[in-house]
Structures are given as structure tokens and as C-alpha cells.
Design an enzyme around this catalytic site. Structure first.
Site, PDB file in Angstrom:
ATOM      1  N   GLY A   1       4.053 -14.995 -11.243  1.00 35.98           N
ATOM      2  CA  GLY A   1       2.941 -14.539 -10.393  1.00 35.98           C
ATOM      3  C   GLY A   1       2.731 -13.042 -10.532  1.00 35.98           C
ATOM      4  O   GLY A   1       3.684 -12.295 -10.720  1.00 35.98           O
TER       5      GLY A   1
ATOM      6  N   ASP B   1       8.368 -11.144  -3.432  1.00 35.95           N
ATOM      7  CA  ASP B   1       9.315 -11.859  -2.559  1.00 35.95           C
ATOM      8  C   ASP B   1      10.625 -11.096  -2.332  1.00 35.95           C
ATOM      9  O   ASP B   1      11.358 -11.400  -1.397  1.00 35.95           O
ATOM     10  CB  ASP B   1       9.652 -13.232  -3.161  1.00 35.95           C
TER      11      ASP B   1
ATOM     12  N   MET C   1       3.752 -14.762   2.498  1.00 32.30           N
ATOM     13  CA  MET C   1       4.463 -15.372   1.360  1.00 32.30           C
ATOM     14  C   MET C   1       5.949 -15.005   1.373  1.00 32.30           C
ATOM     15  O   MET C   1       6.438 -14.468   2.360  1.00 32.30           O
ATOM     16  CB  MET C   1       3.799 -14.933   0.054  1.00 32.30           C
ATOM     17  N   GLY C   2       6.620 -15.264   0.283  1.00 33.95           N
ATOM     18  CA  GLY C   2       8.038 -14.914   0.182  1.00 33.95           C
ATOM     19  C   GLY C   2       8.916 -16.030  -0.354  1.00 33.95           C
ATOM     20  O   GLY C   2      10.130 -15.879  -0.463  1.00 33.95           O
ATOM     21  N   ARG C   3       8.298 -17.187  -0.630  1.00 35.67           N
ATOM     22  CA  ARG C   3       9.043 -18.380  -1.079  1.00 35.67           C
ATOM     23  C   ARG C   3      10.195 -18.687  -0.109  1.00 35.67           C
ATOM     24  O   ARG C   3       9.979 -18.779   1.077  1.00 35.67           O
ATOM     25  CB  ARG C   3       9.556 -18.182  -2.510  1.00 35.67           C
TER      26      ARG C   3
ATOM     27  N   ARG D   1      -4.229 -18.936  17.394  1.00 34.53           N
ATOM     28  CA  ARG D   1      -4.929 -18.932  16.112  1.00 34.53           C
ATOM     29  C   ARG D   1      -3.959 -18.608  14.990  1.00 34.53           C
ATOM     30  O   ARG D   1      -2.960 -17.916  15.201  1.00 34.53           O
ATOM     31  CB  ARG D   1      -6.032 -17.862  16.087  1.00 34.53           C
TER      32      ARG D   1
ATOM     33  N   HIS E   1      -2.904 -14.745  -1.126  1.00 30.40           N
ATOM     34  CA  HIS E   1      -2.827 -13.909  -2.323  1.00 30.40           C
ATOM     35  C   HIS E   1      -3.322 -12.479  -2.127  1.00 30.40           C
ATOM     36  O   HIS E   1      -3.208 -11.671  -3.054  1.00 30.40           O
ATOM     37  CB  HIS E   1      -3.571 -14.592  -3.470  1.00 30.40           C
ATOM     38  N   LEU E   2      -3.827 -12.163  -0.928  1.00 24.70           N
ATOM     39  CA  LEU E   2      -4.165 -10.752  -0.662  1.00 24.70           C
ATOM     40  C   LEU E   2      -2.913  -9.895  -0.845  1.00 24.70           C
ATOM     41  O   LEU E   2      -2.989  -8.727  -1.236  1.00 24.70           O
ATOM     42  CB  LEU E   2      -4.682 -10.585   0.772  1.00 24.70           C
ATOM     43  N   GLN E   3      -1.752 -10.508  -0.566  1.00 26.70           N
ATOM     44  CA  GLN E   3      -0.484  -9.777  -0.691  1.00 26.70           C
ATOM     45  C   GLN E   3      -0.146  -9.441  -2.137  1.00 26.70           C
ATOM     46  O   GLN E   3       0.724  -8.633  -2.424  1.00 26.70           O
ATOM     47  CB  GLN E   3       0.670 -10.625  -0.117  1.00 26.70           C
TER      48      GLN E   3
END
Ligand code: F6P
Length: 360
Positions: A12, A140, A182-184, A278, A284-286
Site C-alpha cells: 500500500g 500501520d 486503519m492500522g491492520r 454517528r 484512504h485519506l490516511q
């Protein structure tokens, strides 16, 4: 002494890939070497080879540019990671073809910029006699052997900015806002951004959570007149005795695609607390945009050090950030097991000390 080196980006993308390409190219050029950028990941080394010459002109403006000008791949014949903690041996014919490709291009050493997956491939290449140096990339931050991977700080900055924005809207509407990051399988992004962005609850894969404990935090805040709560949840977080939440069924030879836990948590908290809830999935902005100052410095150090290792002929190594400076570790020591957040470590202790609930 190598005259021509290859640079390849795999897995990625993340902010800083171009900054490393630039740093390696600059450091190589200073020695009078040529650099070739391999296009589309390791596949670019195979017949018909795909590459571009990286001269001074080619690296113009790369320090601040997100993504990778070389393109990347995290699927296909070079996929070595096939599941959580599982890897497969790539066929000998593929390794031979890679070696032949490098010879055809006159490349005497390869700089492989990648995360766990690409460096697992790089280790196999090293075992096959390919002169290779690794550079640790991933938002990550889950690679062993280095305190910090590049891309992580930029992702944390993005998640922190998102929390800052959610904070004001949560407060205006008296809502519970859940941010999924994210971060898996590691909670580094969630924990760092959670502390930096003043989250009330941080849920990470390393600490399976319990809804009662999160609701207790919401109630405690209500009692103090705070009618909103900010929750940050890592995509790999899961309930005690629960499984990982994934977005789709696992493809052959690929790791599962995590995601969706934010909505699950938001829905359950809404039901239990009776508050309006909410969810925002940062996604994917990260991975996009300009690297932070810290990442630009780290990328520059990593790129320069990679060339130093080639000069020393110290192949099979990955450049590393030790906290005090730069180092190098065997690629084999960086892959194979993920670097998880220590549940009694400095950041987790800091969070608890500040009254942040970790859902325990
Ligand atoms: O490893 C980086 C990462 O962004 C993870 O945090 C995330 O789980 C995954 O890649 C997403 O992959 P893709 O780009 O294939 O959606």
C-alpha cells in the site's frame, strides 16, 4: 562498487514514498551512481522490464508529493503474505526471473521500500542471493526492528485532524462520534491519534473491548456535564471473544480486508446509551497527501542510510529508526511477526493516566 541501483516500492502507498525515492537517488547520484525506478512493484523487474531512469530532473518536487511515482502493487505473483501472520514461499522460478531481470537492467543492488509484505518478499530475495536493502514503510507502524516506520506520523496527523473536526460537531449535537482508522492488526494509529486528538475512548486490537466499559465512560462524562463522547476505533479492534470485522471475503493469496468495526460499535453504543451516534470511516485519506515534517526527515535519513549500506555491501538489512538515531537490522528480524502496541507500554499507560477508556 555498484554503478546502477534499482528502487522499488511495494504494498500500500503512503506519504513519504516519493521522499525516500528522492533521498536514495540523491545519495546515489552524489556517488556518481545511476538509479533506476522499477515500475509497478517487483513485477517491473520481470520481462518485459518496466522502469524509468531517476535523474535529478525526475526527482523534482518529490519531497512533498504523496503516493509513489513508481506505482506499487499489493497483489499478484509477488504476494508473500496470505493471512494474518501467514506467509508463503515464492517459487524459485520467480526468484530466478527476478535475478535475471536485474542482470538485464545492469542493476547491482536493489532498494526495496515496503512494509511487512514487501519486506517478506525482500527477505526471500536476499536468501536467493539478490543484493537487497529494505526501507520500512507503512502507516500501520507494525514492523519489528524499527521504532517508527515512515508514513505513520503522517497518518496520525490525518487522524488527529479528523478527531479535531469531529470534536466540534460532536459537542454541538451532544452526540457520540466514532472514528474508524486503519492500522491492520495493530492499534498504533488509533492510540497515538486518540491521545493527540483528545479522544475519550480508544479501541485497539491489542485490547479486546467490552461495551459495558465504554458505556460507563459515556455515563461518567454525562455526569460531568459532557454530553458528547469521542471514540476512535482501529479497524482491527474487536469485542472480547469476538472476531475481526472484515469488508469482504478473503481473496486467495491475500490478507483479509479489515473494516466495518466503526459502524458496528456506533450502532451498539447508540442502542445501549440511548444517545445519537454517528460513525466516520477515515479510510484512504490516511494514505494520501504530503508527508509531515517528521516523515520528510525520516525518509531523508532512511534513503541516505540505504545507500550507505549498499556501499558497505551490508545486504539483507533494513534501515531502522532507534529513537536515538539510525540503525540497521536484518530484514528477517523485522518481518514474520508484527510489532503490536504493548498493553502496558508508555502510550497505553499515558492514555489510562489521562482517563481515556481503552474499553478494558
Ligand atoms: O497496510 C496499510 C493499510 O492501509 C492498512 O492500514 C489497511 O488495512 C490496508 O492497507 C488497506 O489496504 P487497501 O489499500 O488494499 O484497501
Amino acid at each position: 562498487m555498484p554503478q546502477r541501483i534499482g528502487i522499488v516500492t511495494g504494498g500500500g502507498d503512503c506519504p513519504g514514498l516519493n521522499a525516500v525515492i528522492r533521498a536514495v537517488t540523491k545519495a546515489a547520484t552524489m556517488r556518481g551512481w545511476e538509479s533506476l525506478g522499477i515500475l509497478g512493484g517487483f513485477d517491473g523487474l520481470l520481462e518485459p522490464q518496466k522502469y524509468r531512469v531517476l535523474d535529478y530532473k525526475a526527482i523534482d518536487g518529490l519531497l512533498t508529493r504523496g503516493g509513489t511515482i513508481l506505482g506499487t502493487a499489493n497483489r499478484g505473483q509477488f504476494s508473500a503474505k496470505v493471512g494474518h501472520g501467514e506467509s508463503r514461499q515464492l517459487p524459485k522460478e520467480l526468484m530466478d526471473a527476478t535475478k535475471a531481470g536485474m542482470e538485464a537492467l545492469g542493476i547491482s543492488a536493489l532498494v526495496s521500500i515496503g512494509g511487512d509484505g514487501s519486506l517478506t518478499i525482500s527477505q526471500q530475495m536476499h536468501e536467493h542471493g539478490i543484493p537487497i536493502i529494505g526501507v520500512p514503510k507503512t502507516i500501520d507502524n507494525d514492523l519489528e526492528g524499527t521504532m517508527m516506520t515512515f508514513g505513520f506520523d503522517s497518518a496520525v496527523a490525518c487522524a488527529t485532524d479528523a478527531l479535531d473536526r469531529l470534536h466540534t460537531t460532536a459537542e454541538s449535537h451532544n452526540r457520540v462520534m466514532v472514528l474508524e482508522v486503519m492500522g491492520r492488526y495493530a492499534g498504533w494509529i488509533a492510540l497515538y491519534a486518540g491521545v493527540a486528538g483528545g479522544a475519550d475512548v480508544v479501541l485497539i486490537p491489542e485490547i479486546p473491548f467490552c461495551y459495558d466499559s465504554i458505556c460507563a465512560k459515556i455515563t461518567e462524562r454525562e455526569g460531568k456535564g459532557k454530553h458528547f463522547t469521542l471514540v476512535i476505533v482501529a479497524e482491527g479492534a474487536r469485542e472480547k471473544d469476538g472476531g475481526f470485522v472484515t469488508t469482504s471475503s478473503q481473496e486467495a493469496n491475500r490478507e483479509a480486508h479489515l473494516g466495518g468495526i466503526g459502524h458496528v460499535v456506533a450502532q451498539e453504543l447508540g442502542k445501549r446509551s440511548g444517545k445519537e451516534t454517528r460513525c466516520c470511516v477515515l479510510g484512504h485519506l490516511q494514505r494520501g497527501g504530503t508527508p509531515t515534517t517528521f516523515d520528510r526527515v525520516l525518509c531523508s535519513m532512511f534513503g541516505a542510510m540505504a545507500v550507505e549500506l549498499i556501499v558497505a555491501g551490508d545486504y539483507g538489512k533494513m534501515v531502522a529508526y532507534t529513537g536515538k538515531g539510525l540503525g540497521a537490522v536484518k530484514i528477517s528480524e523485522a518481518v514474520g511477526r508484527l510489532k503490536m502496541v504493548p498493553i502496558g507500554g508508555a502510550m497505553a499507560r499515558t492514555a489510562r493516566a489521562l482517563g481515556i477508556s481503552l474499553g478494558e
